[in-house]
Write a protein that holds these residues in place. Structure first.
Motif, mmCIF file in Angstrom:
data_model
loop_
_atom_site.group_PDB
_atom_site.id
_atom_site.type_symbol
_atom_site.label_atom_id
_atom_site.label_comp_id
_atom_site.label_asym_id
_atom_site.label_seq_id
_atom_site.Cartn_x
_atom_site.Cartn_y
_atom_site.Cartn_z
ATOM 1 N N ASP A 102 -0.566 -9.740 2.148
ATOM 2 C CA ASP A 102 -1.936 -9.464 1.695
ATOM 3 C C ASP A 102 -2.035 -9.227 0.198
ATOM 4 O O ASP A 102 -3.118 -9.288 -0.363
ATOM 5 C CB ASP A 102 -2.471 -8.199 2.397
ATOM 6 C CG ASP A 102 -3.117 -8.544 3.722
ATOM 7 O OD1 ASP A 102 -3.466 -9.715 3.890
ATOM 8 O OD2 ASP A 102 -3.269 -7.656 4.564
ATOM 9 N N LEU A 103 -0.914 -8.922 -0.421
ATOM 10 C CA LEU A 103 -0.934 -8.431 -1.799
ATOM 11 C C LEU A 103 -1.749 -9.305 -2.769
ATOM 12 O O LEU A 103 -2.559 -8.773 -3.520
ATOM 13 C CB LEU A 103 0.502 -8.246 -2.299
ATOM 14 C CG LEU A 103 0.643 -7.393 -3.552
ATOM 15 C CD1 LEU A 103 0.163 -5.979 -3.310
ATOM 16 C CD2 LEU A 103 2.085 -7.369 -4.020
ATOM 17 N N PRO A 104 -1.572 -10.648 -2.758
ATOM 18 C CA PRO A 104 -2.330 -11.450 -3.724
ATOM 19 C C PRO A 104 -3.840 -11.283 -3.619
ATOM 20 O O PRO A 104 -4.555 -11.482 -4.592
ATOM 21 C CB PRO A 104 -1.928 -12.882 -3.381
ATOM 22 C CG PRO A 104 -0.594 -12.743 -2.778
ATOM 23 C CD PRO A 104 -0.622 -11.464 -2.004
ATOM 24 N N PHE A 105 -4.355 -10.890 -2.433
ATOM 25 C CA PHE A 105 -5.790 -10.666 -2.316
ATOM 26 C C PHE A 105 -6.223 -9.483 -3.169
ATOM 27 O O PHE A 105 -7.375 -9.397 -3.568
ATOM 28 C CB PHE A 105 -6.170 -10.391 -0.859
ATOM 29 C CG PHE A 105 -6.134 -11.616 0.009
ATOM 30 C CD1 PHE A 105 -6.430 -12.862 -0.521
ATOM 31 C CD2 PHE A 105 -5.801 -11.533 1.348
ATOM 32 C CE1 PHE A 105 -6.411 -13.999 0.267
ATOM 33 C CE2 PHE A 105 -5.779 -12.674 2.141
ATOM 34 C CZ PHE A 105 -6.085 -13.900 1.605
ATOM 35 N N ALA A 106 -5.305 -8.546 -3.406
ATOM 36 C CA ALA A 106 -5.669 -7.337 -4.125
ATOM 37 C C ALA A 106 -5.307 -7.409 -5.605
ATOM 38 O O ALA A 106 -5.783 -6.619 -6.396
ATOM 39 C CB ALA A 106 -4.992 -6.122 -3.488
ATOM 40 N N SER B 255 -4.681 -1.378 -7.270
ATOM 41 C CA SER B 255 -4.878 -2.367 -6.205
ATOM 42 C C SER B 255 -4.093 -1.988 -4.957
ATOM 43 O O SER B 255 -4.576 -2.131 -3.839
ATOM 44 C CB SER B 255 -4.416 -3.759 -6.643
ATOM 45 O OG SER B 255 -4.899 -4.087 -7.892
ATOM 46 N N PHE B 256 -2.863 -1.523 -5.181
ATOM 47 C CA PHE B 256 -1.999 -1.198 -4.048
ATOM 48 C C PHE B 256 -2.570 -0.041 -3.236
ATOM 49 O O PHE B 256 -2.602 -0.090 -2.010
ATOM 50 C CB PHE B 256 -0.596 -0.857 -4.558
ATOM 51 C CG PHE B 256 0.474 -1.285 -3.612
ATOM 52 C CD1 PHE B 256 0.849 -2.617 -3.532
ATOM 53 C CD2 PHE B 256 1.086 -0.370 -2.779
ATOM 54 C CE1 PHE B 256 1.807 -3.024 -2.638
ATOM 55 C CE2 PHE B 256 2.055 -0.774 -1.876
ATOM 56 C CZ PHE B 256 2.423 -2.107 -1.810
ATOM 57 N N SER B 261 -5.575 1.761 1.592
ATOM 58 C CA SER B 261 -6.711 2.427 2.236
ATOM 59 C C SER B 261 -7.504 1.444 3.084
ATOM 60 O O SER B 261 -8.036 1.819 4.126
ATOM 61 C CB SER B 261 -7.624 3.133 1.230
ATOM 62 O OG SER B 261 -7.302 2.818 -0.074
ATOM 63 N N ILE B 262 -7.577 0.174 2.634
ATOM 64 C CA ILE B 262 -8.298 -0.820 3.439
ATOM 65 C C ILE B 262 -7.584 -1.032 4.776
ATOM 66 O O ILE B 262 -8.207 -1.085 5.830
ATOM 67 C CB ILE B 262 -8.442 -2.139 2.665
ATOM 68 C CG1 ILE B 262 -9.429 -1.958 1.521
ATOM 69 C CG2 ILE B 262 -8.915 -3.260 3.585
ATOM 70 C CD1 ILE B 262 -9.436 -3.073 0.516
#
Lengths: 287, 291
Positions: A102-106, B255-256, B261-262
């Motif tokens: 999921d990381l690249p989405f964030a 972001s992390f 949290s999401i």
């Protein structure tokens, strides 16, 4: 009458909600979509076509297509193998792996570009080695491919993991216990089962690959005719006050977006139909 | 018998191995490189860069505009999701499909189009500016661009949840004497809330990193309308690689935290989804509130 009133808002509330919601969508989605084409055609069709025939615009289109063609096979192989491992097997650290996907989405696209500059840029970790071997990654096409890979790799995996989890592993286990080899099982059981989900992921990841701006912008170097994708070319033309050229190039990308939406909606419709069919075959007495 | 006989299906080692190698090369190696680079600076220096006047202003603009855009989308997204699920009107399927436009339209296209629409002589700007309200080339322009880019998140997280609400529960609340508004506020809204919050968080997280759609309409004036990603790029262009990296690391850390949290929120949503009891209990509560 009574039950209808219980689950429905009064008439004036319904109209007010419809007007607010549709008004919001018109202002934020409808108007911009119309404006792209209106601006592109503002000076007439001949000038629009001329803007599209410009050699720099054409080479930008080709580079955009080339990057998508290189990136997509990588994303497909990664998506299928990650989903196979995650959906069909249990192992430690699975949820950490999903978070990593999921990381690249964030991550901001700009940061996605920056990390490759730190690795392969002139002052980067591999900068000296690369320049002594005359390999150019940053401000060249390979860097743009890497940044696009980073941004787009989760789409197919994220689509396939829940799909393959929901399908379970009975069908594949049956195939294997009947003597099918791994590849036979994959081509004849798994792939037909996931084909719509896979296509869905490919559509999404293609749209993002062709439209990516921030990450590619950081590593591109903006050399016209060489490292300019269509979204980057839109920026250059716009900043030169060439509105017709910028919106002509933008209209191609907007068309791509519309094609993406149509393809996506069609696939969604097919997937829904197939699950409904499957449900009615598996549990006919329920309906 | 081989030791791993419980695994009937083939390809686990190959698939997981390939996944891990691929992720390590594409994600962990570059991110690790960035963290190593940041480590060249001390903690104090990172804080000096992050808390400098220009950085602080960029943080304020980025987070403020993202928060506003996510709030606008939470409000209108709830209405849009509601009318798309519950009401019928001509062109509904077309409009439903159009909601995903911001995901499909390249951000640069959105950026130049919104800038043209809201500029002084644009279709919208020519009506707004005489009223003394400037959108293009001000922080408001950033809010508009971010609202466009993150529009689908709230709608798309709410739609399936609204579809799943059984109207029987609403009928129960109504038959116990609750008005439509009371039913919504005490039965429907609590059931939607986790999904609404998830959509809000997704929109907020996406907005913070957004670059392409913003830079055309923002005006990009340092201290006023300069977003964080743009500040990173301008540091990079001035060969201040360390400064850019420090800011990027701070952004990555944020972001992390948001991503975690999401994931927690989604887990909460899924849990609430599974237990139907709270919803039915809520129907009684709405009626009880009447007395």
């Amino acid at each position: 009458m009574k039950s209808n009133r219980a689950t429905q808002e009064p008439r004036w509330v319904r109209y007010a909600l419809l007007a607010t919601g549709l008004g919001f969508l018109f202002l934020f989605l409808g108007l911009p979509l119309v404006a792209v084409f209106a601006e592109a055609l503002a000076q007439g069709i001949p000038l629009y076509l001329e803007a599209l025939r410009e050699p720099d615009t054409r080479s930008a289109i080709w580079l955009t297509v080339l990057i998508a063609l290189v990136v997509l096979p990588f994303n497909i192989v990664f998506g299928v193998s990650a989903a196979w491992a995650i959906a069909k097997f249990d192992f430690k650290g699975k949820s950490l792996l999903i978070t990593l996907i999921d990381l690249p989405f964030a991550v901001s696209p700009v940061v996605a570009g920056l990390i490759f500059i730190l690795l392969f840029g002139a002052q980067g970790f591999f900068g000296n080695w690369l320049s002594s071997h005359e390999i150019k990654i940053i401000f060249a096409v390979p860097g743009m491919i890497l940044a696009t890979l980073f941004i787009t790799f989760p789409f197919i995996a994220r689509e396939l993991i829940p799909l393959m989890q929901a399908q379970g592993k009975e069908e594949e286990e049956a195939a294997v216990s009947l003597g099918a080899s791994g590849w036979q099982m994959f081509w004849r059981v798994t792939l037909p089962n996931i084909k719509w989900g896979l296509l869905y992921g490919v559509i999404l990841s293609n749209a993002r690959a062709m439209g990516e701006f921030g990450a590619v912008s950081v590593v591109s170097g903006h050399i016209r005719g060489e490292t300019n994708t269509l979204p980057l070319h839109v920026e250059i033309l716009y900043n030169e006050y060439n509105a017709i050229g910028a919106f002509a190039a933008a209209s191609i990308l907007a068309l791509l977006a519309l094609v993406t939406l149509v393809a996506k909606t069609t696939v969604e419709w097919r997937m829904k139909k197939e699950t409904e069919m499957l449900d009615s075959v598996l549990a006919p007495e329920k309906t | 018998m081989p030791a791993k006989s419980h695994r009937v299906l083939p390809g686990f080692g190959l698939a997981l191995g390939y996944t891990l190698v691929y992720l390590s090369l594409l994600i962990l190696l570059p991110l690790g490189g960035m963290i190593l680079k940041t480590a060249e600076l001390g903690f104090g220096q990172i804080m000096d860069i992050a808390l400098g006047e220009r950085s602080l202003a960029a943080f304020r603009v980025t987070f403020g505009a993202s928060l506003l855009a996510a709030m606008i989308n939470a409000f209108f997204g709830l209405i849009v999701a509601w009318i798309l699920v519950r009401y019928s009107f001509p062109g509904k399927r077309f409009i439903d499909a159009l909601v995903d436009l911001p995901f499909a339209l390249p951000t640069a296209v959105a950026g130049i189009t919104l800038a043209t629409l809201y500029a002084g002589n644009g279709w919208l700007g020519r009506w707004i500016e005489p009223l003394g309200f400037k959108v293009a080339y001000t922080p408001w322009g950033i809010v508009v661009a971010l609202t466009f880019v993150t529009l689908p998140f709230v709608v798309r997280t709410l739609q399936p949840v609204i579809e799943d609400i059984e109207t029987e529960v609403e009928e129960a609340a109504a038959s116990l004497g609750a008005s439509r508004w009371q039913t919504f506020a005490r039965v429907v809204f609590p059931a939607l809330f986790p999904a609404l919050l998830t959509g809000f968080a997704l929109a907020f997280a996406r907005a913070i990193g957004e670059f392409g759609s913003v830079i055309f309409i923002a005006g990009n004036i340092p201290l006023v309308s300069e977003i964080l990603p743009l500040l990173i790029i301008s540091k990079l262009e001035q060969y201040d690689v360390l400064g850019a990296t420090a800011l990027a690391t701070v952004m990555l850390a944020i972001s992390f935290v948001l991503l975690l949290s999401i994931n927690l929120l989604q887990w909460w949503t899924a849990n609430r989804h599974r237990n139907r009891e709270p919803l039915e209990a809520a129907a009684g509560k709405a009626a009880a509130g009447l007395q």
